[in-house]
Write a protein that holds these residues in place. Structure first.
Motif, PDB file in Angstrom:
ATOM      1  N   PRO A  16     -39.095 -10.031 -43.611  1.00 15.30           N
ATOM      2  CA  PRO A  16     -37.761  -9.968 -43.032  1.00 15.30           C
ATOM      3  C   PRO A  16     -36.656 -10.822 -43.633  1.00 15.30           C
ATOM      4  CG  PRO A  16     -39.234 -11.244 -41.527  1.00 15.30           C
ATOM      5  CD  PRO A  16     -39.981 -10.792 -42.941  1.00 15.30           C
ATOM      6  N   MET A  17     -37.251 -11.763 -44.560  1.00 13.60           N
ATOM      7  CA  MET A  17     -36.134 -12.674 -45.256  1.00 13.60           C
ATOM      8  C   MET A  17     -36.005 -12.317 -46.795  1.00 13.60           C
ATOM      9  SD  MET A  17     -35.719 -14.426 -42.674  1.00 13.60           S
ATOM     10  CE  MET A  17     -34.710 -15.557 -43.304  1.00 13.60           C
ATOM     11  N   ASP A  18     -36.507 -11.130 -47.164  1.00 17.26           N
ATOM     12  CA  ASP A  18     -36.431 -10.893 -48.365  1.00 17.26           C
ATOM     13  C   ASP A  18     -36.964 -11.945 -49.511  1.00 17.26           C
ATOM     14  OD1 ASP A  18     -35.212  -8.433 -47.806  1.00 17.26           O
ATOM     15  OD2 ASP A  18     -33.267  -9.441 -47.579  1.00 17.26           O
ATOM     16  N   ALA A  19     -37.989 -12.474 -49.194  1.00 17.91           N
ATOM     17  CA  ALA A  19     -38.551 -13.583 -49.935  1.00 17.91           C
ATOM     18  C   ALA A  19     -39.565 -13.169 -50.945  1.00 17.91           C
ATOM     19  CB  ALA A  19     -39.183 -14.489 -48.862  1.00 17.91           C
ATOM     20  N   VAL A  20     -40.192 -11.922 -50.987  1.00 21.42           N
ATOM     21  CA  VAL A  20     -41.041 -11.481 -51.605  1.00 21.42           C
ATOM     22  C   VAL A  20     -40.280 -10.376 -52.826  1.00 21.42           C
ATOM     23  CG1 VAL A  20     -43.267 -10.368 -51.920  1.00 21.42           C
ATOM     24  CG2 VAL A  20     -42.916 -11.414 -49.901  1.00 21.42           C
ATOM     25  N   MET A  21     -40.594 -10.809 -54.066  1.00 22.45           N
ATOM     26  CA  MET A  21     -39.908 -10.002 -55.008  1.00 22.45           C
ATOM     27  C   MET A  21     -40.779  -9.517 -56.159  1.00 22.45           C
ATOM     28  SD  MET A  21     -36.696 -10.336 -54.186  1.00 22.45           S
ATOM     29  CE  MET A  21     -35.749  -9.842 -55.660  1.00 22.45           C
ATOM     30  N   PRO A  22     -40.765  -8.551 -56.554  1.00 23.23           N
ATOM     31  CA  PRO A  22     -41.309  -7.864 -57.624  1.00 23.23           C
ATOM     32  C   PRO A  22     -41.227  -8.468 -59.023  1.00 23.23           C
ATOM     33  CG  PRO A  22     -39.562  -6.467 -57.513  1.00 23.23           C
ATOM     34  CD  PRO A  22     -39.332  -7.372 -56.413  1.00 23.23           C
ATOM     35  N   ALA A  23     -42.245  -8.353 -59.889  1.00 26.33           N
ATOM     36  CA  ALA A  23     -41.815  -8.899 -61.207  1.00 26.33           C
ATOM     37  C   ALA A  23     -41.355  -7.855 -61.874  1.00 26.33           C
ATOM     38  CB  ALA A  23     -43.205  -8.920 -62.044  1.00 26.33           C
ATOM     39  N   SER A  24     -40.405  -7.954 -62.945  1.00 23.72           N
ATOM     40  CA  SER A  24     -39.570  -7.040 -63.815  1.00 23.72           C
ATOM     41  C   SER A  24     -40.040  -7.367 -64.985  1.00 23.72           C
ATOM     42  CB  SER A  24     -38.183  -7.044 -63.403  1.00 23.72           C
ATOM     43  OG  SER A  24     -37.903  -6.619 -61.974  1.00 23.72           O
TER      44      SER A  24
END
Length: 368
Positions: free
Chosen positions: A237-245
């Motif tokens: 809900p906090m957009d704290a998980v980000m993918p590797a690019s």
């Protein structure tokens, strides 16, 4: 491979025929009515535009395609899949709100909108990629794979990772679920931004592989257990998980071609590209810059590869727009897209798509 026909018309209109009528004549001339639409579901893949960006295709163009399919007895719906990044289209509810904000609705287009990979980007079909070198099983939005017929309606523009975004980009990347998009963009696994994480534990609860734990009220992903499904990205809900690019642009392009093959293989498909408002970067941006060239026109074909090549050739014949990023680049190369994004090579996706049997680079351009 034998040349396919790519049909083209410019953006000039008359009192007897406006641009929407011209688009309908174009797709009929290109043979869309050769497809048996009778009582079949037809997915029209489109980009609804990130809020703040105004270069995306107007819904009026989509309505022309919808009405034509209805006249041919089909059941069309507009579709796109959720984004991997944080923005206005990261889940189905936000995605629909963004589509409505940008003018797309059943009232303006004449059909419903279905977000292809569901509420959180995890509703996917696993599609084997025969002969794939990089992807063995593509993760495609379930609603898209449920359709009997696939139509792509593309805004042809520049792109910072692939050189340009046309039919293949709209199909391959656009139809990937959240996990599919991560597979194309990344050779690694997602990570947690600790400053955003509030320790709610939602990611851990929804991880099917027990790869996430909470330490000092912060989520931590164990990459040795993580399979890269992307569910944690969708659930946070906090957009704290980000993918590797961290995938190279050339491999990204080839994965897009493999995903496109997975979407199109074994069912009727048809493709339309509008080379207008040719912004330097993707419509996923919440802004758009000055077009790099003047408006060119509308193209249609049964072959998405030849369609992309024809559109790229047409753009490269155009003069440079004053004040655009293309002009500011100094135009050191012989290709407009390379000038804007020098780290890209759009021909990689084309060549690999030909190798996969998706189409040909040789085309016959028919102007109507």
């Amino acid at each position: 491979m034998e040349k396919s026909k790519v049909y083209f018309t410019n953006m000039q209109a008359t009192a007897k025929e406006n641009l929407l009528q011209k688009l309908k004549r174009l797709i009929k001339s290109a043979g869309i009515d050769q497809i048996d639409f009778e009582k079949k579901y037809a997915a029209i893949k489109i980009h609804f535009g990130e809020p703040g960006n105004v270069a995306f295709l107007r819904p009026n163009f989509a309505k022309v395609v919808v009405d034509t399919i209805k006249e041919l007895g089909g059941n069309p719906f507009l579709t796109d899949c959720n984004t991997l990044y944080v923005g206005g289209r990261k889940n189905a509810l936000d995605h629909l709100n963004s589509a409505y904000e940008n003018g797309y609705s059943p009232f303006s287009t004449g059909c419903h909108i279905l977000i292809g990979d569901g509420l959180k980007g995890t509703d996917e079909a696993l599609v084997p990629v025969t002969g794939g070198k990089y992807v063995k099983e593509a993760k495609i939005g379930h609603a898209i794979m449920d359709a009997d017929i696939f139509i792509s309606l593309n805004h042809f523009k520049g792109h910072e990772l692939t050189g340009f975004g046309g039919a293949l980009k709209n199909i391959g990347m656009g139809c990937g679920s959240r996990a599919g998009k991560m597979e194309m963009h990344s050779s690694g696994k997602p990570s947690v931004y600790e400053d955003k994480c509030v320790g709610c534990g939602m990611c851990a609860k929804n991880c099917a592989h027990s790869a996430i734990s909470l330490t000092d009220k912060k989520a931590l992903i164990n990459h040795s257990k993580c399979v890269g499904c992307g569910r944690c990205i969708g659930i946070c809900p906090m957009d704290a998980v980000m993918p590797a690019s961290d995938e190279s642009n050339d491999i990204l392009n080839k994965k897009i071609a493999e995903y496109s093959w997975a979407v199109l293989n074994g069912r009727p498909n048809f493709h339309i590209s509008l080379v207008i408002d040719v912004s330097p970067y993707c419509d996923c941006h919440a802004e758009n810059d000055v077009p790099i060239v003047p408006d060119v026109g509308m193209f249609a074909s049964f072959d998405p590869v030849e369609l992309d090549v024809a559109c790229a050739d047409a753009v490269n014949k155009q003069p440079v727009m004053k004040g655009s990023l293309l002009e500011k680049s100094g135009c050191k190369h012989n290709d407009h897209f390379t000038n804007v994004s020098p780290e890209t090579d759009w021909k990689v996706a084309i060549d690999y798509a030909v190798e996969l049997g998706l189409g040909s680079k040789e085309y016959e351009l028919i102007t109507i």
